[in-house]
Scaffold this active site. Structure first.
Site, PDB file in Angstrom:
ATOM      1  N   PRO A   2     -27.317  56.040  86.902  1.00  0.00           N
ATOM      2  CA  PRO A   2     -27.609  55.297  85.698  1.00  0.00           C
ATOM      3  C   PRO A   2     -26.565  54.060  85.772  1.00  0.00           C
ATOM      4  CG  PRO A   2     -27.246  57.566  85.024  1.00  0.00           C
ATOM      5  CD  PRO A   2     -26.873  57.295  86.466  1.00  0.00           C
ATOM      6  N   GLU A   3     -27.413  52.879  85.758  1.00  0.00           N
ATOM      7  CA  GLU A   3     -26.664  51.485  85.661  1.00  0.00           C
ATOM      8  C   GLU A   3     -26.324  50.962  84.307  1.00  0.00           C
ATOM      9  OE1 GLU A   3     -25.487  50.162  88.314  1.00  0.00           O
ATOM     10  OE2 GLU A   3     -26.354  51.234  89.888  1.00  0.00           O
ATOM     11  N   HIS A  90     -28.240  72.870  83.391  1.00  0.00           N
ATOM     12  CA  HIS A  90     -27.283  71.650  83.540  1.00  0.00           C
ATOM     13  C   HIS A  90     -26.964  71.191  82.220  1.00  0.00           C
ATOM     14  CE1 HIS A  90     -27.962  72.371  87.904  1.00  0.00           C
ATOM     15  NE2 HIS A  90     -29.121  72.121  87.462  1.00  0.00           N
ATOM     16  N   ARG A 109     -25.460  67.262  88.831  1.00  0.00           N
ATOM     17  CA  ARG A 109     -24.307  66.922  89.891  1.00  0.00           C
ATOM     18  C   ARG A 109     -22.903  67.042  89.231  1.00  0.00           C
ATOM     19  NH1 ARG A 109     -26.222  62.530  93.807  1.00  0.00           N
ATOM     20  NH2 ARG A 109     -24.369  63.372  95.294  1.00  0.00           N
ATOM     21  N   LYS A 150     -10.818  35.117  98.322  1.00  0.00           N
ATOM     22  CA  LYS A 150     -11.717  35.979  98.703  1.00  0.00           C
ATOM     23  C   LYS A 150     -12.470  35.667  99.968  1.00  0.00           C
ATOM     24  CE  LYS A 150     -10.225  38.919  95.742  1.00  0.00           C
ATOM     25  NZ  LYS A 150      -9.632  40.188  96.164  1.00  0.00           N
TER      26      LYS A 150
END
Ligand SMILES: [Zn+2]
Length: 269
Positions: A2-3, A90, A109, A150
């Site tokens: 999930p983002e 789950h 998971r 950077k």
């Protein structure tokens, strides 16, 4: 995984069902997630729910004396049940509310997190995070200032949570395409104009994804609903060997910091 857009869509889908209700109790069937589920959560009873907010990919359930911080990890999802339904293998956590609704957490998971925090500014998972991508704090001036020293490639840099949160791998490739910036470019070499284009692209790509997520809300609300991963129009991600939708040149893929990257060699410089 999930983002940020999926988490924001989850928040918008869940909030109307639970904010303003009372959390009666929590059922924790499997406390061993990424970290153990905070003991405080199992002890909650009759707590008014004040708010449901989001910071990066964390959901923050605001109660009178603290916050439940929820992260979906790799495979977690949240559903609203309208009535009790036997938990499956789950289904690790339930929150039961005064209106009969149940917020059920499913995570095969078990990389997700359920943490308790009385002071969000002290939270070990939140305190080092950079600005929200859709906030005004994330702008070209911020990007240039943070990028000045950077020497790394711009692709992994915009995925760094200390610069900005919520730019996952797909969104990084898509934003760089939209900004016309090659993913191999050195972060410190971005011009003012490029920085402006990149910031705008990141916001646009994420905003569009959140809006598309709105169309999956109906599925989300069904008790057997599927997770809200959005089928969205992708310009480069996953399209190696296919023609660029802008110029017809074949899309190339490579790797940056162990993550697959896609770009158009003609449109991105
Ligand atoms: Zn192209």
């Amino acid at each position: 995984m999930p983002e940020l857009p999926e988490v924001e869509t989850s928040r918008r889908g869940i909030a109307p069902h639970i904010v303003g209700e009372t959390l009666l109790y929590a059922v924790v069937r499997h406390p061993q997630l990424r970290w153990p589920v905070s003991e405080e959560i199992t002890q909650l009873s009759d707590e008014p729910v004040i708010s449901l907010e989001r910071r990066a990919k964390y959901l923050l359930l605001g109660l009178r004396h603290g916050w439940i911080i929820i992260h979906l990890g790799m495979s977690g999802r949240l559903r609203i049940l309208s009535e009790e339904k036997a938990p499956e293998k789950h289904d690790h956590v339930d929150l039961v509310f005064s209106n009969g609704k149940i917020l059920r957490y499913t995570d095969p998971r078990r990389f997700g997190a359920w943490l308790w925090e009385t002071d969000l500014t002290q939270s070990r998972v939140l305190r080092h995070l950079g600005p929200e991508p859709l906030s005004d704090t994330f702008n070209a001036a911020w990007l240039m200032q943070k990028s000045a020293t950077k020497k790394i490639a711009v692709k992994p840099w915009i995925m760094d949570n200390k610069l900005v949160v919520g730019v996952g791998n797909i969104y990084a490739s898509e934003s760089l395409f939209q900004a016309g910036i090659h993913p191999d470019r050195t972060a410190s070499g971005l011009t003012q104009q490029e920085s402006e284009r990149l910031v705008t692209s990141i916001k646009t790509v994420l905003q569009r994804s959140i809006e598309q997520g709105g169309t999956t809300l109906r599925d989300f609300l069904q008790s057997d609903g599927k997770p809200g991963y959005f089928a969205q129009q992708l310009n480069v991600y996953g399209r190696a060997g296919e023609p660029c939708l802008q110029c017809g040149t074949l899309i190339i893929s490579g790797r940056h910091a162990q993550r697959s990257t896609f770009w158009c060699p003609h449109c991105q410089h």
